[in-house]
Design a protein around this motif. Structure first.
Motif, PDB file in Angstrom:
ATOM      1  N   GLU A   1      -1.478   4.549   5.413  1.00  0.00           N
ATOM      2  CA  GLU A   1      -1.373   3.176   4.901  1.00  0.00           C
ATOM      3  C   GLU A   1      -1.144   2.173   6.030  1.00  0.00           C
ATOM      4  O   GLU A   1      -1.714   1.086   6.021  1.00  0.00           O
ATOM      5  CB  GLU A   1      -0.270   3.075   3.848  1.00  0.00           C
TER       6      GLU A   1
ATOM      7  N   LEU B   1       0.828  -1.205   0.000  1.00  0.00           N
ATOM      8  CA  LEU B   1       0.000   0.000   0.000  1.00  0.00           C
ATOM      9  C   LEU B   1       0.866   1.260   0.000  1.00  0.00           C
ATOM     10  O   LEU B   1       0.615   2.207  -0.749  1.00  0.00           O
ATOM     11  CB  LEU B   1      -0.942   0.003   1.204  1.00  0.00           C
TER      12      LEU B   1
ATOM     13  N   VAL C   1     -10.615   1.762   2.454  1.00  0.00           N
ATOM     14  CA  VAL C   1      -9.453   1.432   1.626  1.00  0.00           C
ATOM     15  C   VAL C   1      -9.640   1.993   0.222  1.00  0.00           C
ATOM     16  O   VAL C   1      -8.723   2.596  -0.353  1.00  0.00           O
ATOM     17  CB  VAL C   1      -9.235  -0.099   1.583  1.00  0.00           C
TER      18      VAL C   1
ATOM     19  N   GLN D   1      -4.418   1.809   7.760  1.00  0.00           N
ATOM     20  CA  GLN D   1      -5.339   0.947   7.021  1.00  0.00           C
ATOM     21  C   GLN D   1      -5.029  -0.524   7.271  1.00  0.00           C
ATOM     22  O   GLN D   1      -5.934  -1.319   7.506  1.00  0.00           O
ATOM     23  CB  GLN D   1      -5.236   1.218   5.517  1.00  0.00           C
TER      24      GLN D   1
ATOM     25  N   VAL E   1      -5.701  -6.657   0.035  1.00  0.00           N
ATOM     26  CA  VAL E   1      -6.860  -6.262   0.831  1.00  0.00           C
ATOM     27  C   VAL E   1      -8.105  -7.129   0.564  1.00  0.00           C
ATOM     28  O   VAL E   1      -8.699  -7.649   1.513  1.00  0.00           O
ATOM     29  CB  VAL E   1      -7.175  -4.760   0.640  1.00  0.00           C
TER      30      VAL E   1
END
Length: 194
Positions: A125, A74, A168, A128, A150
Protein backbone atom coordinates in the motif's frame (compact mmCIF):
# COMPACT_ATOMS: atom_id res chain seq x y z
CA UNK A 1 -15.91 27.03 11.26
CA UNK A 2 -19.35 25.42 10.71
CA UNK A 3 -17.74 22.56 8.77
CA UNK A 4 -15.22 22.08 11.57
CA UNK A 5 -17.98 21.93 14.19
CA UNK A 6 -20.00 19.41 12.17
CA UNK A 7 -16.96 17.19 11.57
CA UNK A 8 -15.91 17.44 15.22
CA UNK A 9 -19.43 16.42 16.35
CA UNK A 10 -19.40 13.43 13.96
CA UNK A 11 -15.91 12.49 15.17
CA UNK A 12 -16.97 12.52 18.84
CA UNK A 13 -20.10 10.45 18.07
CA UNK A 14 -17.99 7.84 16.26
CA UNK A 15 -15.50 7.70 19.13
CA UNK A 16 -18.33 7.18 21.60
CA UNK A 17 -19.92 4.54 19.36
CA UNK A 18 -16.71 2.54 19.37
CA UNK A 19 -16.53 2.39 23.16
CA UNK A 20 -16.47 -1.43 22.95
CA UNK A 21 -12.69 -1.09 23.32
CA UNK A 22 -13.06 0.27 26.84
CA UNK A 23 -15.96 -2.01 27.77
CA UNK A 24 -14.09 -5.18 26.82
CA UNK A 25 -11.09 -4.12 28.88
CA UNK A 26 -13.21 -3.53 31.99
CA UNK A 27 -15.52 -6.57 31.88
CA UNK A 28 -13.71 -9.91 32.25
CA UNK A 29 -16.64 -11.83 30.71
CA UNK A 30 -16.09 -9.99 27.42
CA UNK A 31 -12.44 -10.92 27.04
CA UNK A 32 -13.10 -13.62 24.48
CA UNK A 33 -11.65 -13.98 20.97
CA UNK A 34 -14.84 -12.68 19.31
CA UNK A 35 -14.74 -9.46 21.33
CA UNK A 36 -10.99 -9.22 20.79
CA UNK A 37 -11.56 -9.13 17.01
CA UNK A 38 -14.49 -6.74 17.35
CA UNK A 39 -12.30 -4.49 19.50
CA UNK A 40 -9.71 -4.42 16.73
CA UNK A 41 -12.39 -3.59 14.18
CA UNK A 42 -13.56 -0.73 16.42
CA UNK A 43 -9.99 0.51 16.69
CA UNK A 44 -9.73 0.31 12.91
CA UNK A 45 -12.91 2.39 12.59
CA UNK A 46 -11.42 5.04 14.89
CA UNK A 47 -8.27 5.07 12.75
CA UNK A 48 -10.35 5.45 9.57
CA UNK A 49 -12.23 8.41 10.97
CA UNK A 50 -9.04 9.95 12.35
CA UNK A 51 -7.42 9.72 8.93
CA UNK A 52 -10.33 11.05 6.89
CA UNK A 53 -12.21 13.64 8.96
CA UNK A 54 -9.51 15.89 10.51
CA UNK A 55 -7.16 15.81 7.53
CA UNK A 56 -9.95 16.66 5.08
CA UNK A 57 -9.82 20.29 6.18
CA UNK A 58 -6.10 20.56 5.18
CA UNK A 59 -6.03 18.35 2.09
CA UNK A 60 -6.43 21.02 -0.57
CA UNK A 61 -3.07 22.66 0.11
CA UNK A 62 -0.58 19.99 1.15
CA UNK A 63 0.64 17.21 -1.15
CA UNK A 64 2.46 15.25 1.58
CA UNK A 65 -0.71 15.26 3.70
CA UNK A 66 -2.63 13.91 0.71
CA UNK A 67 -0.09 11.14 0.16
CA UNK A 68 -0.14 10.25 3.85
CA UNK A 69 -3.92 10.15 3.93
CA UNK A 70 -4.08 8.01 0.79
CA UNK A 71 -1.52 5.56 2.22
CA UNK A 72 -3.45 5.21 5.46
CA UNK A 73 -6.83 4.83 3.74
CA UNK A 74 -5.42 2.08 1.49
CA UNK A 75 -3.75 0.32 4.43
CA UNK A 76 -6.82 0.56 6.66
CA UNK A 77 -9.09 -0.73 3.90
CA UNK A 78 -6.77 -3.69 3.51
CA UNK A 79 -6.78 -4.26 7.28
CA UNK A 80 -10.57 -4.16 7.43
CA UNK A 81 -10.92 -6.93 4.86
CA UNK A 82 -8.36 -9.08 6.64
CA UNK A 83 -9.83 -8.48 10.13
CA UNK A 84 -13.30 -9.39 8.90
CA UNK A 85 -11.76 -12.58 7.51
CA UNK A 86 -10.20 -13.37 10.90
CA UNK A 87 -13.55 -12.73 12.62
CA UNK A 88 -15.29 -15.08 10.14
CA UNK A 89 -12.69 -17.76 10.90
CA UNK A 90 -13.31 -17.24 14.63
CA UNK A 91 -17.05 -17.73 14.09
CA UNK A 92 -16.38 -20.80 11.97
CA UNK A 93 -14.26 -22.47 14.65
CA UNK A 94 -16.69 -21.49 17.44
CA UNK A 95 -19.72 -22.94 15.64
CA UNK A 96 -18.34 -25.82 13.57
CA UNK A 97 -15.75 -27.13 16.01
CA UNK A 98 -16.71 -25.88 19.50
CA UNK A 99 -14.65 -28.48 21.37
CA UNK A 100 -11.47 -27.33 19.65
CA UNK A 101 -12.33 -23.63 20.00
CA UNK A 102 -10.40 -22.94 23.25
CA UNK A 103 -7.26 -24.48 21.75
CA UNK A 104 -7.60 -23.02 18.25
CA UNK A 105 -8.57 -19.51 19.36
CA UNK A 106 -6.48 -18.83 22.44
CA UNK A 107 -5.19 -15.33 23.19
CA UNK A 108 -1.78 -15.95 21.58
CA UNK A 109 -3.35 -17.13 18.30
CA UNK A 110 -5.74 -14.15 18.27
CA UNK A 111 -2.89 -11.69 18.80
CA UNK A 112 -0.87 -13.37 16.05
CA UNK A 113 -3.83 -13.27 13.63
CA UNK A 114 -4.38 -9.58 14.30
CA UNK A 115 -0.67 -8.74 14.13
CA UNK A 116 -0.36 -10.48 10.77
CA UNK A 117 -3.45 -8.59 9.57
CA UNK A 118 -2.01 -5.25 10.66
CA UNK A 119 1.37 -5.89 9.02
CA UNK A 120 0.24 -7.65 5.82
CA UNK A 121 0.18 -5.41 2.82
CA UNK A 122 1.78 -2.33 4.39
CA UNK A 123 4.68 -2.34 1.91
CA UNK A 124 2.29 -2.86 -1.01
CA UNK A 125 0.00 0.00 0.00
CA UNK A 126 2.85 2.41 0.74
CA UNK A 127 4.46 1.36 -2.54
CA UNK A 128 1.22 2.12 -4.38
CA UNK A 129 0.95 5.58 -2.83
CA UNK A 130 4.61 6.32 -3.63
CA UNK A 131 4.16 5.07 -7.19
CA UNK A 132 1.13 7.31 -7.71
CA UNK A 133 2.82 10.37 -6.27
CA UNK A 134 5.96 9.79 -8.34
CA UNK A 135 3.91 10.57 -11.46
CA UNK A 136 4.41 13.89 -13.18
CA UNK A 137 1.61 16.37 -12.48
CA UNK A 138 1.36 19.08 -15.13
CA UNK A 139 -1.98 20.50 -14.06
CA UNK A 140 -2.95 21.99 -10.73
CA UNK A 141 -2.10 19.83 -7.71
CA UNK A 142 -5.31 20.86 -6.01
CA UNK A 143 -7.86 18.05 -6.01
CA UNK A 144 -11.57 18.67 -6.30
CA UNK A 145 -12.64 15.85 -4.03
CA UNK A 146 -13.73 15.28 -0.43
CA UNK A 147 -10.55 13.45 0.53
CA UNK A 148 -7.39 12.27 -1.15
CA UNK A 149 -8.29 9.19 -3.17
CA UNK A 150 -6.65 7.39 -6.08
CA UNK A 151 -8.98 8.37 -8.98
CA UNK A 152 -8.82 12.16 -8.39
CA UNK A 153 -5.02 12.01 -8.11
CA UNK A 154 -4.69 9.96 -11.29
CA UNK A 155 -6.85 12.54 -13.12
CA UNK A 156 -4.29 15.23 -12.27
CA UNK A 157 -1.35 13.25 -13.65
CA UNK A 158 0.08 13.90 -17.10
CA UNK A 159 0.51 11.08 -19.55
CA UNK A 160 -0.89 7.57 -19.54
CA UNK A 161 -2.03 6.43 -16.09
CA UNK A 162 -3.71 3.21 -17.26
CA UNK A 163 -0.95 0.99 -15.83
CA UNK A 164 -1.07 2.83 -12.49
CA UNK A 165 -4.84 2.49 -12.31
CA UNK A 166 -4.69 -1.19 -13.19
CA UNK A 167 -2.05 -1.85 -10.54
CA UNK A 168 -4.16 -0.17 -7.85
CA UNK A 169 -7.24 -2.04 -9.07
CA UNK A 170 -5.41 -5.39 -9.12
CA UNK A 171 -4.09 -5.04 -5.56
CA UNK A 172 -7.51 -3.91 -4.29
CA UNK A 173 -9.31 -6.78 -6.02
CA UNK A 174 -6.72 -9.24 -4.76
CA UNK A 175 -7.17 -8.25 -1.11
CA UNK A 176 -10.95 -7.86 -1.37
CA UNK A 177 -11.59 -11.04 -3.32
CA UNK A 178 -9.36 -13.26 -1.19
CA UNK A 179 -11.06 -11.94 1.94
CA UNK A 180 -14.50 -12.28 0.33
CA UNK A 181 -13.97 -15.90 -0.67
CA UNK A 182 -12.55 -16.85 2.74
CA UNK A 183 -15.46 -15.16 4.53
CA UNK A 184 -17.95 -16.76 2.15
CA UNK A 185 -16.34 -20.17 2.73
CA UNK A 186 -16.45 -19.75 6.51
CA UNK A 187 -20.10 -18.75 6.59
CA UNK A 188 -21.04 -21.43 4.04
CA UNK A 189 -19.56 -24.05 6.35
CA UNK A 190 -21.42 -22.50 9.30
CA UNK A 191 -24.73 -22.57 7.40
CA UNK A 192 -24.14 -26.15 6.25
CA UNK A 193 -23.84 -27.33 9.87
CA UNK A 194 -27.47 -26.40 10.56
Amino acid sequence: MVLFEILFFVYVIILMGNSIIVITRVDQALQTPMYFFQCNISYLEICYVSVTLPITLWIQKRNIVCMTQMSFVLMLGNRECLLLTALAYDHYVAICDPLRYPLAENHKVCVQLVAVRWVTGVPAEIGQACQIFSLHFCRSTQINHFFCDVPPILKLACGDTFLNGMLVFTVAVLFVMISFWLILGSYSEIISTF
